[in-house]
Design a protein around this motif. Structure first.
Motif: not given
Length: 504
Positions: A63-84
């Motif tokens: 699992k990947i968890i950002v600020s206690e919310q599980p997330v799925v990163m499907r692309s670099p743009l999606e990761a950036k949108a989630k703050g990574i």
């Protein structure tokens, strides 16, 4: 943000490629405002873990968890949108575009009818660049910038979003000392804003200067986390490679031969002036100085990439003229360049072809290249240098940094030089592979090679050199033997304190 809640947490990450389990249940977390180092040898799994986090690879498990919310990163743009935000070691910029266009690529501010709002774009960009204290503006073409300034453009991208975590992958590899100070100030500013920093670097002095915790991977597995203030370089190294390293200075335990290379009053325009030194067979001479001191330019002149404006070069007591790399190679000089990926290797070619490239014209059978001769050369130097690869067909781009460097060294050793110049021999290489390269340099000297080592790392130049030539602003300031040199004397010499020492 609650400081007790991780900005980012990875749990049980597994990633498998054909025949390789790259990550085996790795867990890792970074707190808001923390600088957390991720360390390990090349091939330990650091890059794979960060590519999973950055949306480039999808994990098989975990699992990947950002600020206690599980997330799925499907692309670099999606990761950036989630703050990574991932700041890569390898630059990923469009050289024909402006700084502003690169920083906001895919997110250009728009006016009515979908037109780009250029004024807003430039204002936003210049505000970010002011924080970085750089000497260029939003309208500069990226291709016209130095590599160091291009790295600063990469860093500026991280400041365009509400970042939860920023990953810095070897961020200082191309930066000057002054630019490093600015980078560390930027990192400190991000900390104050509650951003978690993941810092990947092989440079121990940086790790111990700016990080709070250190996590270590080895062979795709998590090996532990240490508080930086409570650990030592030796403890971190042992956790990384599973053994201790001998970090003491080396000195020759063999007889030196005749003078192999002598340089007299060599100059090259404004790059360097009145350079005189000699290197004997069996000796390692280190060149140390700040960026811009002229060290690499001397190497390039000796290898025929630059024409000297004055002075002479002598090989084996005979004055020679070197106008091209072909001249240098024919006279027994080889150069392992500082940028192994850009200048030393063709990453899309296999190991054998990279190894034999300089002499492919001599390895012919009629109109064809003699494949058997090429394989024989590769096998000889793979065994001699302990290059770890499944076979000669492996693409060089798939090797670790240490094994790539050995391929470059093997390529030039196969030309049977008398003088071997190695520029930044361990840049971007993990501590275990560094030790192997250092031992290799000493072994080559013991075999009778005259070796010049150019390095920006003081521990390295102290460790491998019999003599050290200190440079400042294009001139030699001091020459030290391994017995007399100290860190303080070396720092003074490369700072221009005490004048110059022409009789090097």
């Amino acid at each position: 943000m609650n400081a007790e809640v991780p900005a980012l947490r990875l749990e049980g990450i597994v990633k498998t490629f054909p025949g390789v389990r790259a990550l085996d249940g790795v867990s890792f977390s970074v707190m808001p405002g923390e600088v957390h180092a991720l360390m390990g040898e090349n091939g330990a799994g650091k890059s794979t873990l960060m590519k999973v986090l950055g949306g480039i690879h999808q994990p098989d498990e975990g699992k990947i968890i950002v600020s206690e919310q599980p997330v799925v990163m499907r692309s670099p743009l999606e990761a950036k949108a989630k703050g990574i935000v991932f700041i890569h070691q390898e630059l990923s910029l469009a050289e024909e575009l402006t700084v502003a266009e690169n920083i906001y690529l895919g997110e250009l501010p728009k006016k009515r009818f979908g037109l780009v709002d250029w004024a807003t774009l430039e204002d936003r960009t210049n505000t970010i660049l002011a924080r970085l204290k750089v000497g260029f503006d939003a309208t500069a073409r990226v291709g016209d910038l130095s590599i160091a300034n291009q790295q600063m453009v990469e860093i500026a991208r991280a400041l365009t979003v509400d970042a939860k975590a920023v990953i810095f992958d070897e961020p200082t590899a191309s930066l000057t000392d002054a630019e490093k100070v600015v980078l560390f100030e930027v990192i400190s500013s991000l900390q104050e804003q509650g951003v978690g920093i993941i810092y990947i670097s092989h440079r121990m002095e940086e790790i111990f200067k700016i990080t709070d915790r250190i996590s270590v991977l080895r062979d795709g597995s998590y090996r532990g986390t240490l508080n930086t203030a409570e650990t030592t370089e030796e403890e971190v190294t042992q956790l990384m490679i599973g053994r201790s390293l001998d970090l003491s200075r080396n000195a020759s335990h063999h007889e030196l031969g005749d003078v192999a290379l002598e340089v007299r009053n060599l100059s090259c325009g404004k790059l360097f002036k009145d350079i005189s030194f000699e290197v004997r067979a069996g000796e390692v001479v280190g060149f140390y100085g700040l960026v811009g001191a002229g060290r690499t330019e001397i190497a390039e002149t000796l290898f025929g990439l630059r024409d000297p404006s004055a002075g002479t070069i002598h090989l084996g007591g005979e004055e020679v003229r070197i106008h091209s790399p072909a001249d240098a190679i024919a006279r027994g000089i080889s150069l392992v360049p500082e940028d192994r990926k850009g200048q030393g290797l063709i990453l899309g070619m296999n190991c054998r072809d990279n190894m034999t490239l300089p002499q492919v014209g001599d390895l012919t059978a009629g109109p064809f290249v003699a494949e058997g001769a090429e394989v024989s050369i590769f096998d000889q130097y793979r065994d001699r240098l302990d290059i770890r690869t499944p076979g000669w067909k492996q693409l060089v781009g798939n090797l670790s940094g240490g094994n790539q460097q050995k391929i470059v060294i093997g390529k030039w050793l196969s030309m049977h030089p008398s003088v071997l110049i190695v520029d930044e021999p361990t840049r971007g290489i993990d501590v275990g592979s560094k030790s192997e390269i250092h031992n290799l340099i000493r072994e080559l000297a013991a075999q009778g090679y005259a070796v010049i080592v150019i390095s920006s790392e003081m521990p390295e130049v102290l460790h491998v050199s019999d003599r050290i030539i200190a440079m400042y602003s294009g001139r030699i300031t001091r020459t030290f033997t391994s017995e007399e040199v100290t860190e303080d004397k070396l720092i003074q010499a490369i700072s221009g304190i005490g004048g110059t020492d022409k009789a090097a």
